[in-house]
Motif scaffolding. Sequence first.
Motif, PDB file in Angstrom:
ATOM      1  N   UNK A 160       0.832  -1.199   0.000  1.00 27.95           N
ATOM      2  CA  UNK A 160       0.000   0.000   0.000  1.00 27.95           C
ATOM      3  C   UNK A 160       0.871   1.255   0.000  1.00 27.95           C
ATOM      4  N   UNK A 161       1.966   1.213   0.705  1.00 33.19           N
ATOM      5  CA  UNK A 161       2.867   2.361   0.766  1.00 33.19           C
ATOM      6  C   UNK A 161       3.417   2.699  -0.621  1.00 33.19           C
ATOM      7  N   UNK A 162       3.721   1.687  -1.383  1.00 35.96           N
ATOM      8  CA  UNK A 162       4.225   1.897  -2.741  1.00 35.96           C
ATOM      9  C   UNK A 162       3.154   2.525  -3.634  1.00 35.96           C
ATOM     10  N   UNK A 163       1.916   2.063  -3.472  1.00 42.24           N
ATOM     11  CA  UNK A 163       0.804   2.640  -4.248  1.00 42.24           C
ATOM     12  C   UNK A 163       0.573   4.103  -3.857  1.00 42.24           C
ATOM     13  N   UNK A 164       0.713   4.395  -2.572  1.00 40.13           N
ATOM     14  CA  UNK A 164       0.553   5.775  -2.114  1.00 40.13           C
ATOM     15  C   UNK A 164       1.648   6.675  -2.676  1.00 40.13           C
ATOM     16  N   UNK A 165       2.850   6.122  -2.813  1.00 38.90           N
ATOM     17  CA  UNK A 165       3.937   6.883  -3.441  1.00 38.90           C
ATOM     18  C   UNK A 165       3.572   7.261  -4.876  1.00 38.90           C
ATOM     19  N   UNK A 166       3.030   6.288  -5.592  1.00 37.57           N
ATOM     20  CA  UNK A 166       2.633   6.542  -6.980  1.00 37.57           C
ATOM     21  C   UNK A 166       1.513   7.573  -7.043  1.00 37.57           C
ATOM     22  N   UNK A 167       0.552   7.445  -6.130  1.00 33.76           N
ATOM     23  CA  UNK A 167      -0.565   8.389  -6.130  1.00 33.76           C
ATOM     24  C   UNK A 167      -0.071   9.797  -5.823  1.00 33.76           C
ATOM     25  N   UNK A 168       0.787   9.929  -4.818  1.00 34.46           N
ATOM     26  CA  UNK A 168       1.312  11.242  -4.441  1.00 34.46           C
ATOM     27  C   UNK A 168       2.029  11.896  -5.615  1.00 34.46           C
ATOM     28  N   UNK A 169       2.851  11.120  -6.301  1.00 32.67           N
ATOM     29  CA  UNK A 169       3.595  11.656  -7.441  1.00 32.67           C
ATOM     30  C   UNK A 169       2.656  12.081  -8.561  1.00 32.67           C
ATOM     31  N   UNK A 170       1.669  11.244  -8.853  1.00 31.61           N
ATOM     32  CA  UNK A 170       0.756  11.551  -9.970  1.00 31.61           C
ATOM     33  C   UNK A 170      -0.188  12.706  -9.647  1.00 31.61           C
ATOM     34  N   UNK A 171      -0.654  12.760  -8.416  1.00 33.61           N
ATOM     35  CA  UNK A 171      -1.526  13.873  -8.033  1.00 33.61           C
ATOM     36  C   UNK A 171      -0.734  15.175  -8.059  1.00 33.61           C
ATOM     37  N   UNK A 172       0.523  15.129  -7.621  1.00 31.83           N
ATOM     38  CA  UNK A 172       1.372  16.323  -7.675  1.00 31.83           C
ATOM     39  C   UNK A 172       1.569  16.800  -9.107  1.00 31.83           C
ATOM     40  N   UNK A 173       1.818  15.861 -10.021  1.00 33.17           N
ATOM     41  CA  UNK A 173       1.988  16.227 -11.429  1.00 33.17           C
ATOM     42  C   UNK A 173       0.689  16.792 -12.005  1.00 33.17           C
ATOM     43  N   UNK A 174      -0.428  16.162 -11.649  1.00 31.70           N
ATOM     44  CA  UNK A 174      -1.729  16.643 -12.145  1.00 31.70           C
ATOM     45  C   UNK A 174      -2.026  18.047 -11.620  1.00 31.70           C
ATOM     46  N   UNK A 175      -1.654  18.305 -10.367  1.00 28.59           N
ATOM     47  CA  UNK A 175      -1.868  19.638  -9.790  1.00 28.59           C
ATOM     48  C   UNK A 175      -1.022  20.679 -10.510  1.00 28.59           C
ATOM     49  N   UNK A 176       0.219  20.331 -10.801  1.00 29.03           N
ATOM     50  CA  UNK A 176       1.089  21.251 -11.541  1.00 29.03           C
ATOM     51  C   UNK A 176       0.539  21.542 -12.937  1.00 29.03           C
ATOM     52  N   UNK A 177       0.019  20.510 -13.580  1.00 31.16           N
ATOM     53  CA  UNK A 177      -0.578  20.703 -14.911  1.00 31.16           C
ATOM     54  C   UNK A 177      -1.789  21.617 -14.830  1.00 31.16           C
ATOM     55  N   UNK A 178      -2.598  21.417 -13.787  1.00 34.99           N
ATOM     56  CA  UNK A 178      -3.782  22.262 -13.607  1.00 34.99           C
ATOM     57  C   UNK A 178      -3.386  23.722 -13.420  1.00 34.99           C
ATOM     58  N   UNK A 179      -2.334  23.945 -12.661  1.00 37.77           N
ATOM     59  CA  UNK A 179      -1.861  25.316 -12.458  1.00 37.77           C
ATOM     60  C   UNK A 179      -1.328  25.914 -13.762  1.00 37.77           C
ATOM     61  N   UNK A 180      -0.632  25.102 -14.550  1.00 37.66           N
ATOM     62  CA  UNK A 180      -0.136  25.569 -15.844  1.00 37.66           C
ATOM     63  C   UNK A 180      -1.298  25.953 -16.756  1.00 37.66           C
ATOM     64  N   UNK A 181      -2.349  25.145 -16.717  1.00 39.79           N
ATOM     65  CA  UNK A 181      -3.521  25.424 -17.544  1.00 39.79           C
ATOM     66  C   UNK A 181      -4.182  26.739 -17.139  1.00 39.79           C
ATOM     67  N   UNK A 182      -4.315  26.946 -15.835  1.00 38.97           N
ATOM     68  CA  UNK A 182      -4.934  28.185 -15.358  1.00 38.97           C
ATOM     69  C   UNK A 182      -4.106  29.407 -15.761  1.00 38.97           C
ATOM     70  N   UNK A 183      -2.791  29.272 -15.620  1.00 41.39           N
ATOM     71  CA  UNK A 183      -1.918  30.395 -15.997  1.00 41.39           C
ATOM     72  C   UNK A 183      -1.992  30.665 -17.502  1.00 41.39           C
ATOM     73  N   UNK A 184      -2.019  29.608 -18.291  1.00 39.78           N
ATOM     74  CA  UNK A 184      -2.106  29.786 -19.737  1.00 39.78           C
ATOM     75  C   UNK A 184      -3.435  30.404 -20.133  1.00 39.78           C
ATOM     76  N   UNK A 185      -4.519  29.976 -19.466  1.00 36.46           N
ATOM     77  CA  UNK A 185      -5.837  30.526 -19.774  1.00 36.46           C
ATOM     78  C   UNK A 185      -5.929  32.001 -19.403  1.00 36.46           C
ATOM     79  N   UNK A 186      -5.019  32.431 -18.537  1.00 41.38           N
ATOM     80  CA  UNK A 186      -5.010  33.848 -18.144  1.00 41.38           C
ATOM     81  C   UNK A 186      -4.107  34.686 -19.029  1.00 41.38           C
ATOM     82  N   UNK A 187      -3.447  34.045 -19.984  1.00 38.28           N
ATOM     83  CA  UNK A 187      -2.479  34.766 -20.817  1.00 38.28           C
ATOM     84  C   UNK A 187      -3.145  35.380 -22.057  1.00 38.28           C
ATOM     85  N   UNK A 188      -2.560  36.437 -22.618  1.00 33.38           N
ATOM     86  CA  UNK A 188      -3.070  37.042 -23.861  1.00 33.38           C
ATOM     87  C   UNK A 188      -3.039  36.054 -25.019  1.00 33.38           C
ATOM     88  N   UNK A 189      -2.051  35.152 -25.008  1.00 36.90           N
ATOM     89  CA  UNK A 189      -1.941  34.167 -26.084  1.00 36.90           C
ATOM     90  C   UNK A 189      -3.177  33.278 -26.156  1.00 36.90           C
TER      91      UNK A 189
END
Length: 229
Positions: A160-189
């Motif tokens: 279970x600990x190994x699965x939690x490691x994978x989840x933590x890493x993937x959720x962190x990456x997904x959160x970063x992507x979400x932030x990138x999307x929000x920033x891009x949506x706020x751009x003039x481009x």
Amino acid sequence: MEYIIGLITFLFGIAAGYLAAYGKEKGKNRALKEDIANLEEQKQQVQIKYTKEIEELKKDNVLNIELRKHKYEEKKNQFAKFFTLLDAFHSKSNEIFIERFGPIYSKFIENYLVDDESNQNEAIADFNQGMMALLNELNQEHLKLTTETNSIRLISSSVLDELLDKLTANVGEATNTAQEMLKMMASPEFSADQRILSPLQTKAEEQGREVISIRDNIRKQMKVELDQI
């Protein structure tokens, strides 16, 4: 006379022999009774001993059942809380992108298109403030999930600990992507060409599927660990 004396002697001899035999038999009976009494006492002691041991075993068994029940309930509640926070995180992400960003962006466009520099600056300030609030909410939900994930690790197996490691890493990456999307949506481009968001959208969808897959594996493993209690 001699005949009478002989007869008396003979009778006394018989009586003495009878008395001796009776005394000997009585002694045997007394010894037998004492042996029986000793055996009965030993039997009672054995019964008391095993009755006490059985009661102790019953007591230990009841305590063990109660302990396992308590451990099961505590672990089940922690697992349920974890999934509640995980679902809340996904709900918050969806809410931000589907419900909250649209009105903020529409208001920004409406005010920014007014041919007045003061209004445009105010529109930019309001939009940035709104975006920061959304990002802060997303980060807060992510922090709650991370904290609960760390708590789960205290009672989790290595699998279970190994699965939690994978989840933590993937959720962190997904959160970063979400932030990138929000920033891009706020751009003039993005205002000029909304297709530039497509690569990030594709990336976010892939990350979302991976998170769901890991979440399902975690749920299965948690059920296994609950059954093992």
